[in-house]
Design a protein around this motif. Sequence first.
Motif, PDB file in Angstrom:
ATOM      1  N   ALA A  46     -18.600 -36.575  20.941  1.00 27.00           N
ATOM      2  CA  ALA A  46     -17.402 -35.758  20.765  1.00 27.00           C
ATOM      3  C   ALA A  46     -16.457 -36.398  19.747  1.00 27.00           C
ATOM      4  O   ALA A  46     -15.888 -35.698  18.897  1.00 27.00           O
ATOM      5  CB  ALA A  46     -16.696 -35.556  22.108  1.00 27.00           C
ATOM      6  N   MET A  47     -16.293 -37.716  19.799  1.00 30.32           N
ATOM      7  CA  MET A  47     -15.421 -38.401  18.846  1.00 30.32           C
ATOM      8  C   MET A  47     -15.994 -38.329  17.440  1.00 30.32           C
ATOM      9  O   MET A  47     -15.256 -38.109  16.474  1.00 30.32           O
ATOM     10  CB  MET A  47     -15.212 -39.861  19.255  1.00 30.32           C
ATOM     11  N   ALA A  48     -17.293 -38.482  17.307  1.00 35.69           N
ATOM     12  CA  ALA A  48     -17.919 -38.384  15.987  1.00 35.69           C
ATOM     13  C   ALA A  48     -17.739 -36.983  15.401  1.00 35.69           C
ATOM     14  O   ALA A  48     -17.440 -36.826  14.212  1.00 35.69           O
ATOM     15  CB  ALA A  48     -19.404 -38.741  16.082  1.00 35.69           C
ATOM     16  N   ILE A  49     -17.895 -35.984  16.239  1.00 39.48           N
ATOM     17  CA  ILE A  49     -17.701 -34.597  15.792  1.00 39.48           C
ATOM     18  C   ILE A  49     -16.247 -34.369  15.392  1.00 39.48           C
ATOM     19  O   ILE A  49     -15.959 -33.767  14.352  1.00 39.48           O
ATOM     20  CB  ILE A  49     -18.153 -33.604  16.881  1.00 39.48           C
ATOM     21  N   ALA A  50     -15.319 -34.865  16.207  1.00 39.27           N
ATOM     22  CA  ALA A  50     -13.898 -34.703  15.905  1.00 39.27           C
ATOM     23  C   ALA A  50     -13.539 -35.410  14.597  1.00 39.27           C
ATOM     24  O   ALA A  50     -12.793 -34.857  13.771  1.00 39.27           O
ATOM     25  CB  ALA A  50     -13.044 -35.241  17.058  1.00 39.27           C
ATOM     26  N   ASP A  51     -14.064 -36.622  14.384  1.00 38.26           N
ATOM     27  CA  ASP A  51     -13.796 -37.344  13.145  1.00 38.26           C
ATOM     28  C   ASP A  51     -14.351 -36.584  11.939  1.00 38.26           C
ATOM     29  O   ASP A  51     -13.692 -36.473  10.906  1.00 38.26           O
ATOM     30  CB  ASP A  51     -14.405 -38.744  13.185  1.00 38.26           C
ATOM     31  N   ALA A  52     -15.573 -36.080  12.070  1.00 41.29           N
ATOM     32  CA  ALA A  52     -16.175 -35.320  10.981  1.00 41.29           C
ATOM     33  C   ALA A  52     -15.388 -34.043  10.697  1.00 41.29           C
ATOM     34  O   ALA A  52     -15.167 -33.680   9.534  1.00 41.29           O
ATOM     35  CB  ALA A  52     -17.633 -34.994  11.307  1.00 41.29           C
ATOM     36  N   ALA A  53     -14.939 -33.374  11.753  1.00 39.41           N
ATOM     37  CA  ALA A  53     -14.145 -32.154  11.582  1.00 39.41           C
ATOM     38  C   ALA A  53     -12.822 -32.475  10.899  1.00 39.41           C
ATOM     39  O   ALA A  53     -12.375 -31.739  10.002  1.00 39.41           O
ATOM     40  CB  ALA A  53     -13.911 -31.477  12.931  1.00 39.41           C
ATOM     41  N   ASP A  54     -12.193 -33.569  11.294  1.00 41.36           N
ATOM     42  CA  ASP A  54     -10.936 -33.980  10.682  1.00 41.36           C
ATOM     43  C   ASP A  54     -11.136 -34.266   9.193  1.00 41.36           C
ATOM     44  O   ASP A  54     -10.337 -33.829   8.356  1.00 41.36           O
ATOM     45  CB  ASP A  54     -10.378 -35.205  11.400  1.00 41.36           C
ATOM     46  N   ASP A  55     -12.199 -34.983   8.861  1.00 45.28           N
ATOM     47  CA  ASP A  55     -12.494 -35.254   7.455  1.00 45.28           C
ATOM     48  C   ASP A  55     -12.713 -33.966   6.677  1.00 45.28           C
ATOM     49  O   ASP A  55     -12.260 -33.831   5.539  1.00 45.28           O
ATOM     50  CB  ASP A  55     -13.738 -36.144   7.323  1.00 45.28           C
ATOM     51  N   TYR A  56     -13.378 -33.013   7.277  1.00 45.02           N
ATOM     52  CA  TYR A  56     -13.646 -31.746   6.604  1.00 45.02           C
ATOM     53  C   TYR A  56     -12.352 -30.958   6.386  1.00 45.02           C
ATOM     54  O   TYR A  56     -12.148 -30.355   5.326  1.00 45.02           O
ATOM     55  CB  TYR A  56     -14.664 -30.927   7.394  1.00 45.02           C
ATOM     56  N   ILE A  57     -11.469 -30.970   7.367  1.00 46.79           N
ATOM     57  CA  ILE A  57     -10.174 -30.300   7.227  1.00 46.79           C
ATOM     58  C   ILE A  57      -9.390 -30.925   6.079  1.00 46.79           C
ATOM     59  O   ILE A  57      -8.791 -30.211   5.263  1.00 46.79           O
ATOM     60  CB  ILE A  57      -9.383 -30.364   8.549  1.00 46.79           C
ATOM     61  N   LEU A  58      -9.398 -32.253   5.991  1.00 45.49           N
ATOM     62  CA  LEU A  58      -8.701 -32.926   4.899  1.00 45.49           C
ATOM     63  C   LEU A  58      -9.321 -32.567   3.553  1.00 45.49           C
ATOM     64  O   LEU A  58      -8.607 -32.359   2.565  1.00 45.49           O
ATOM     65  CB  LEU A  58      -8.716 -34.440   5.111  1.00 45.49           C
ATOM     66  N   LEU A  59     -10.643 -32.478   3.494  1.00 47.39           N
ATOM     67  CA  LEU A  59     -11.326 -32.065   2.268  1.00 47.39           C
ATOM     68  C   LEU A  59     -10.906 -30.652   1.857  1.00 47.39           C
ATOM     69  O   LEU A  59     -10.591 -30.403   0.699  1.00 47.39           O
ATOM     70  CB  LEU A  59     -12.841 -32.130   2.456  1.00 47.39           C
ATOM     71  N   LEU A  60     -10.879 -29.734   2.819  1.00 46.18           N
ATOM     72  CA  LEU A  60     -10.456 -28.364   2.518  1.00 46.18           C
ATOM     73  C   LEU A  60      -9.012 -28.326   2.051  1.00 46.18           C
ATOM     74  O   LEU A  60      -8.677 -27.588   1.109  1.00 46.18           O
ATOM     75  CB  LEU A  60     -10.632 -27.477   3.752  1.00 46.18           C
ATOM     76  N   ALA A  61      -8.141 -29.077   2.695  1.00 44.31           N
ATOM     77  CA  ALA A  61      -6.737 -29.109   2.303  1.00 44.31           C
ATOM     78  C   ALA A  61      -6.594 -29.665   0.889  1.00 44.31           C
ATOM     79  O   ALA A  61      -5.792 -29.167   0.093  1.00 44.31           O
ATOM     80  CB  ALA A  61      -5.933 -29.947   3.292  1.00 44.31           C
ATOM     81  N   ASN A  62      -7.361 -30.671   0.550  1.00 44.43           N
ATOM     82  CA  ASN A  62      -7.314 -31.261  -0.777  1.00 44.43           C
ATOM     83  C   ASN A  62      -7.800 -30.263  -1.824  1.00 44.43           C
ATOM     84  O   ASN A  62      -7.234 -30.186  -2.911  1.00 44.43           O
ATOM     85  CB  ASN A  62      -8.145 -32.544  -0.824  1.00 44.43           C
ATOM     86  N   ARG A  63      -8.817 -29.527  -1.508  1.00 47.45           N
ATOM     87  CA  ARG A  63      -9.325 -28.513  -2.441  1.00 47.45           C
ATOM     88  C   ARG A  63      -8.279 -27.439  -2.714  1.00 47.45           C
ATOM     89  O   ARG A  63      -8.132 -26.996  -3.827  1.00 47.45           O
ATOM     90  CB  ARG A  63     -10.580 -27.845  -1.876  1.00 47.45           C
ATOM     91  N   LYS A  64      -7.541 -27.053  -1.681  1.00 44.70           N
ATOM     92  CA  LYS A  64      -6.507 -26.023  -1.854  1.00 44.70           C
ATOM     93  C   LYS A  64      -5.377 -26.531  -2.745  1.00 44.70           C
ATOM     94  O   LYS A  64      -4.864 -25.805  -3.572  1.00 44.70           O
ATOM     95  CB  LYS A  64      -5.947 -25.572  -0.509  1.00 44.70           C
ATOM     96  N   THR A  65      -4.984 -27.779  -2.579  1.00 44.49           N
ATOM     97  CA  THR A  65      -3.867 -28.303  -3.365  1.00 44.49           C
ATOM     98  C   THR A  65      -4.273 -28.549  -4.815  1.00 44.49           C
ATOM     99  O   THR A  65      -3.439 -28.445  -5.711  1.00 44.49           O
ATOM    100  CB  THR A  65      -3.298 -29.610  -2.757  1.00 44.49           C
ATOM    101  N   THR A  66      -5.535 -28.857  -5.074  1.00 45.29           N
ATOM    102  CA  THR A  66      -5.972 -29.107  -6.450  1.00 45.29           C
ATOM    103  C   THR A  66      -6.460 -27.839  -7.136  1.00 45.29           C
ATOM    104  O   THR A  66      -6.689 -27.851  -8.332  1.00 45.29           O
ATOM    105  CB  THR A  66      -7.082 -30.168  -6.496  1.00 45.29           C
ATOM    106  N   ALA A  67      -6.602 -26.760  -6.418  1.00 48.56           N
ATOM    107  CA  ALA A  67      -7.110 -25.513  -6.996  1.00 48.56           C
ATOM    108  C   ALA A  67      -6.037 -24.735  -7.728  1.00 48.56           C
ATOM    109  O   ALA A  67      -6.333 -23.738  -8.367  1.00 48.56           O
ATOM    110  CB  ALA A  67      -7.741 -24.650  -5.906  1.00 48.56           C
ATOM    111  N   HIS A  68      -4.809 -25.155  -7.682  1.00 51.13           N
ATOM    112  CA  HIS A  68      -3.722 -24.399  -8.321  1.00 51.13           C
ATOM    113  C   HIS A  68      -3.721 -24.586  -9.791  1.00 51.13           C
ATOM    114  O   HIS A  68      -3.890 -25.400 -10.474  1.00 51.13           O
ATOM    115  CB  HIS A  68      -2.366 -24.804  -7.756  1.00 51.13           C
TER     116      HIS A  68
END
Length: 68
Positions: A46-68
């Motif tokens: 569960a912790m590994a999944i949560a960490d991976a999900a958190d990393d993915y959310i950060l990746l998506l957020a970074n893509r949105k901020t650099t896509a402008h």
Amino acid sequence: MINLQSARSDTTHDQRLLDCRAEVEPALHQIIREAQQNGWAAAEVAMAIADAADDYILLLANRKTTAH
């Protein structure tokens, strides 16, 4: 293979999140069960999944901020 239903576009954002969770949660539990069969503790998985999900959310957020 995961058999997911199509997302409904006629629902609210909150309902879409609830519907999505209902769709993906069984697959999550299957991943945890299979990992436990290979010797991993449920909490570790569960912790590994949560960490991976958190990393993915950060990746998506970074893509949105650099896509402008």
